[in-house]
Motif scaffolding. Sequence first.
Motif, PDB file in Angstrom:
ATOM      1  N   PHE A  70      -2.070  68.477  97.928  1.00  0.00           N
ATOM      2  CA  PHE A  70      -2.949  67.661  98.765  1.00  0.00           C
ATOM      3  C   PHE A  70      -3.134  66.284  98.127  1.00  0.00           C
ATOM      4  CE2 PHE A  70      -4.082  72.092  99.309  1.00  0.00           C
ATOM      5  CZ  PHE A  70      -4.148  72.231 100.691  1.00  0.00           C
ATOM      6  N   LEU A  71      -2.793  65.241  98.862  1.00  0.00           N
ATOM      7  CA  LEU A  71      -3.052  63.866  98.418  1.00  0.00           C
ATOM      8  C   LEU A  71      -3.057  62.949  99.626  1.00  0.00           C
ATOM      9  CD1 LEU A  71       0.034  62.082  96.841  1.00  0.00           C
ATOM     10  CD2 LEU A  71       0.256  64.192  98.128  1.00  0.00           C
ATOM     11  N   ASP A  72      -3.641  61.789  99.464  1.00  0.00           N
ATOM     12  CA  ASP A  72      -3.691  60.803 100.545  1.00  0.00           C
ATOM     13  C   ASP A  72      -2.699  59.694 100.265  1.00  0.00           C
ATOM     14  OD1 ASP A  72      -5.755  62.152 101.858  1.00  0.00           O
ATOM     15  OD2 ASP A  72      -7.285  61.146 100.645  1.00  0.00           O
ATOM     16  N   GLU A  73      -1.854  59.416 101.238  1.00  0.00           N
ATOM     17  CA  GLU A  73      -0.965  58.269 101.114  1.00  0.00           C
ATOM     18  C   GLU A  73      -1.794  56.983 101.223  1.00  0.00           C
ATOM     19  OE1 GLU A  73       3.382  59.236 102.587  1.00  0.00           O
ATOM     20  OE2 GLU A  73       1.966  59.498 104.218  1.00  0.00           O
ATOM     21  N   PRO A 104      -3.153  66.017 103.585  1.00  0.00           N
ATOM     22  CA  PRO A 104      -4.188  65.076 103.114  1.00  0.00           C
ATOM     23  C   PRO A 104      -5.160  65.752 102.164  1.00  0.00           C
ATOM     24  CG  PRO A 104      -3.857  64.855 105.473  1.00  0.00           C
ATOM     25  CD  PRO A 104      -3.078  66.063 105.054  1.00  0.00           C
ATOM     26  N   TYR A 105      -5.659  64.998 101.216  1.00  0.00           N
ATOM     27  CA  TYR A 105      -6.500  65.555 100.155  1.00  0.00           C
ATOM     28  C   TYR A 105      -7.729  66.278 100.698  1.00  0.00           C
ATOM     29  CZ  TYR A 105      -9.372  65.707  95.900  1.00  0.00           C
ATOM     30  OH  TYR A 105     -10.149  66.129  94.853  1.00  0.00           O
ATOM     31  N   LYS A 106      -8.362  65.731 101.696  1.00  0.00           N
ATOM     32  CA  LYS A 106      -9.607  66.308 102.191  1.00  0.00           C
ATOM     33  C   LYS A 106      -9.393  67.624 102.942  1.00  0.00           C
ATOM     34  CE  LYS A 106     -12.149  61.955 102.411  1.00  0.00           C
ATOM     35  NZ  LYS A 106     -12.860  60.971 103.263  1.00  0.00           N
ATOM     36  N   GLU A 107      -8.132  67.989 103.166  1.00  0.00           N
ATOM     37  CA  GLU A 107      -7.870  69.216 103.916  1.00  0.00           C
ATOM     38  C   GLU A 107      -7.786  70.448 103.034  1.00  0.00           C
ATOM     39  OE1 GLU A 107      -4.655  69.189 106.671  1.00  0.00           O
ATOM     40  OE2 GLU A 107      -5.328  67.349 107.677  1.00  0.00           O
ATOM     41  N   PHE A 108      -7.840  70.278 101.698  1.00  0.00           N
ATOM     42  CA  PHE A 108      -7.631  71.447 100.838  1.00  0.00           C
ATOM     43  C   PHE A 108      -8.693  72.515 101.071  1.00  0.00           C
ATOM     44  CE2 PHE A 108     -10.526  69.134  97.942  1.00  0.00           C
ATOM     45  CZ  PHE A 108     -11.331  70.161  97.464  1.00  0.00           C
ATOM     46  N   GLU A 109      -9.915  72.084 101.343  1.00  0.00           N
ATOM     47  CA  GLU A 109     -10.996  73.050 101.516  1.00  0.00           C
ATOM     48  C   GLU A 109     -10.824  73.856 102.796  1.00  0.00           C
ATOM     49  OE1 GLU A 109     -15.641  72.431 102.107  1.00  0.00           O
ATOM     50  OE2 GLU A 109     -14.964  71.796 100.105  1.00  0.00           O
TER      51      GLU A 109
END
Length: 416
Positions: A70-73, A104-109
């Motif tokens: 998970f990371l944000d471009e 996207p990073y915020k989707e990990f949860e």
Amino acid sequence: MYNKRRNNIFKTMNDNSAMLLFSGNERKMSADASYPFYVNNNFYYLTGINQSEVALLLIKGKHSKITYLFLDETSELEAKWNGSGLTYSEASKISGVDIKYLKPYKEFENILSTYFIPSRRNQIGVIDTLFLDLERDSFEDEKQISHHFAERVLSHYYNIDIKDCFDSIALLRMIKDDHEIELTKKAIAITKEGINALMKKAKPGINEYNLEAEFNYVLDNNNVKPSFDTIAAAGKNATVLHYVSNDTMINDNELILFDLGVRYQQYCSDISRTFPVNGKFTKRQKEIYEIVLNCNKKTIEWLHPGVSFQEFLDYGRNLLIEGCKKIGLIKEDDEINKYYYHGLGHFLGLDVHDVGYYSNRFESGIIITVEPGLYIEEEGIGIRIEDDILITDNGCINLSKDIIKEVDEIEAFMKK
């Protein structure tokens, strides 16, 4: 390489479990300034990615497993301000994670939660165990992202068992592969270049920080950073183990002790060398120096797989006791504590004091420092000689053997 490491960590996980690791976030210093970012090394070990706000999620079922990243471009505007981060394509190439599992990073949860709920069964099955990196040295340690997330999970999902994965990763990190060894060798080679540069500039009447600057100049030219705060300690300052002021004038006939290192692609060197600032040891300095050097060399010759850490400590300590008794510095064994008050070495790797278990016997692939020292405050003499040693099936290899430490070599080099 990173797929292989993740496969090894998958083997430590039970079925129907997940592991979540965070790269870490930038920490605010004050106003709009942040402290320099430093990646979580357990995350880095399994991904090769050195960027803030990235998460790795491993999901293991009975018959299959999935790896998410998970990371944000970086947006176009953010890139104009702070430069570009990794694209999904770049992150996939570095880490070996299939690009279809980059999110996207915020989707990990949200994605992780889908594996917690029985009504949302998938090909993996329902997860009942979550592994997080929950390393803490004490109750007083500041909570990290993983600690806060553990509390959040437990407040929502009472059926989830939270476990610490730090030990499992540490055991893997103890044994270095060929890639890690080569990066450590490169860090040591740059360290050698830096030590040679500062030795060439050494002379009475200059400041400790002048010589530290020579070392830093070499590091800047190699586009690397120190692996820890450099110790440049002349005379009596060298009897303080973690002296880092480096702001004292160096007098004629004084020794200067350097404890320094380089971080190259996250892998560290850690070297100590001591030499006379005027290029010539006094008789007394040489006498003490040879005791420390003898301990350093004999310990390296003796090291081999199967040695316990306590045996390692005792071997070096006994050599120092023997040498100090021979010159009359001490009479009883326990008097050595006045002049030698630290351990003989530590594991080395992604951290200078790398993860590992000192209760385990040494194995092939471990890198450990050998750093005996003697510190005679009343005489203004502090000496430490430290090398970085790779344990092998056939004994050990001194990775820093090319950094000079013999008395005649030091004197000849400085005279030239």
